[in-house]
Design an enzyme around this catalytic site. Structure first.
Site, PDB file in Angstrom:
ATOM      1  N   TYR A 150       8.861   3.573   4.229  1.00  0.00           N
ATOM      2  CA  TYR A 150       7.476   3.252   4.587  1.00  0.00           C
ATOM      3  C   TYR A 150       7.374   2.736   6.016  1.00  0.00           C
ATOM      4  O   TYR A 150       6.514   3.170   6.786  1.00  0.00           O
ATOM      5  CB  TYR A 150       6.936   2.221   3.601  1.00  0.00           C
ATOM      6  CG  TYR A 150       5.537   1.747   3.906  1.00  0.00           C
ATOM      7  CD1 TYR A 150       4.448   2.593   3.737  1.00  0.00           C
ATOM      8  CD2 TYR A 150       5.309   0.440   4.335  1.00  0.00           C
ATOM      9  CE1 TYR A 150       3.160   2.150   4.000  1.00  0.00           C
ATOM     10  CE2 TYR A 150       4.028  -0.006   4.597  1.00  0.00           C
ATOM     11  CZ  TYR A 150       2.955   0.848   4.432  1.00  0.00           C
ATOM     12  OH  TYR A 150       1.678   0.416   4.701  1.00  0.00           O
ATOM     13  N   THR A 185      -4.197  -6.155  -1.986  1.00  0.00           N
ATOM     14  CA  THR A 185      -4.983  -5.043  -2.503  1.00  0.00           C
ATOM     15  C   THR A 185      -4.356  -4.592  -3.816  1.00  0.00           C
ATOM     16  O   THR A 185      -3.192  -4.913  -4.098  1.00  0.00           O
ATOM     17  CB  THR A 185      -5.015  -3.851  -1.518  1.00  0.00           C
ATOM     18  OG1 THR A 185      -3.702  -3.261  -1.450  1.00  0.00           O
ATOM     19  CG2 THR A 185      -5.447  -4.288  -0.120  1.00  0.00           C
TER      20      THR A 185
END
Length: 243
Positions: A150, A185
């Site tokens: 990532y 989130t």
């Protein structure tokens, strides 16, 4: 309003940071297109964002699929603002990272973002104005265990930011990045769980961010308030990269 007559495309705009950014843009008068893979979530996001003075609509798209990327560019049409926020992040330690997850991260975060930008920027260049904001991560410039793939995709976006600023700047198009720190989130919690809160505790501000705090940084770089800013990365990371 500040973004009257501006058209903005926000990828990954159906939840989290993207949704909060869309809300700010609509409030400022922009015509906003949000994209995501889930049509049901897209419809819910549109209903959740108060219409007016701007407007918002949803276009289903999967940035890992180049045909879908092309269809998104066509459906969005010419835009003044592009926020490259969509991201895949099936994180894992390097020795446990599966090939499929690795491939999806690079297809979505790097290849999809690259070719979507390539499809939309010619209209900006022809107009002589535009703003592109790439959402990267604090982990693009520091080591975070379990985020090797990532982090590498987001480091690529930071490199795109610098190169595109040099390429597009002479024709009036600005390109910048926002590099968030740990942000609460639903997607992040699904991948990191309690680890995201622990990461926040180690920052100078001793906490995680909420999505609106990152959206405000995106809005600043997209808007005329940053008219002389290009090629930069705004670290919205609670001081993480400063120490």
């Amino acid at each position: 309003m500040e973004l009257n007559d501006q058209v903005a495309l926000i990828t990954g705009g159906t939840a989290g940071i993207g949704l909060e950014a869309a809300r700010l843009f609509v409030r400022a008068g922009a015509t906003v297109v949000i994209s995501g893979r889930d049509a049901e979530r897209g419809a819910k996001a549109v209903a959740d964002i108060a219409q007016g003075p701007g407007t918002v609509r949803f276009v289903a798209a999967d940035l890992a699929d180049l045909e879908s990327v092309g269809a998104l560019a066509e459906a969005a049409g010419p835009v003044d603002i592009l926020v490259n926020n969509a991201s895949a992040f099936p994180v894992a330690p390097t020795v446990e990272q599966d090939v499929a997850g690795f491939q999806r991260m690079f297809d979505t975060n790097v290849r999809g973002t690259y070719f979507l930008t390539a499809a939309l920027v010619p209209a900006m260049l022809a107009k002589g104005s535009g703003s592109i904001v790439n959402v990267t991560t604090m982990a693009a410039s520091m080591g975070v265990p379990g985020a090797s793939g990532y982090s590498a995709t987001k480091a690529a976006l930071a490199s795109f930011t610098r190169t595109w600023a040099a390429e597009f700047g002479p024709q009036g198009v600005r390109v910048n990045s926002v590099a968030p720190g740990p942000t609460i989130t639903a997607g992040v919690l699904a991948e990191w769980g309690d680890g995201v809160a622990e990461l926040g505790k180690g920052l100078p501000l001793r906490r995680t961010a909420n999505p609106l705090e990152i959206a405000e940084a995106i809005y600043f770089l997209a808007s005329p308030r940053s008219s002389y800013v290009t090629g930069s990365t705004l670290a919205a990371d609670g001081g993480g990269t400063a120490v």
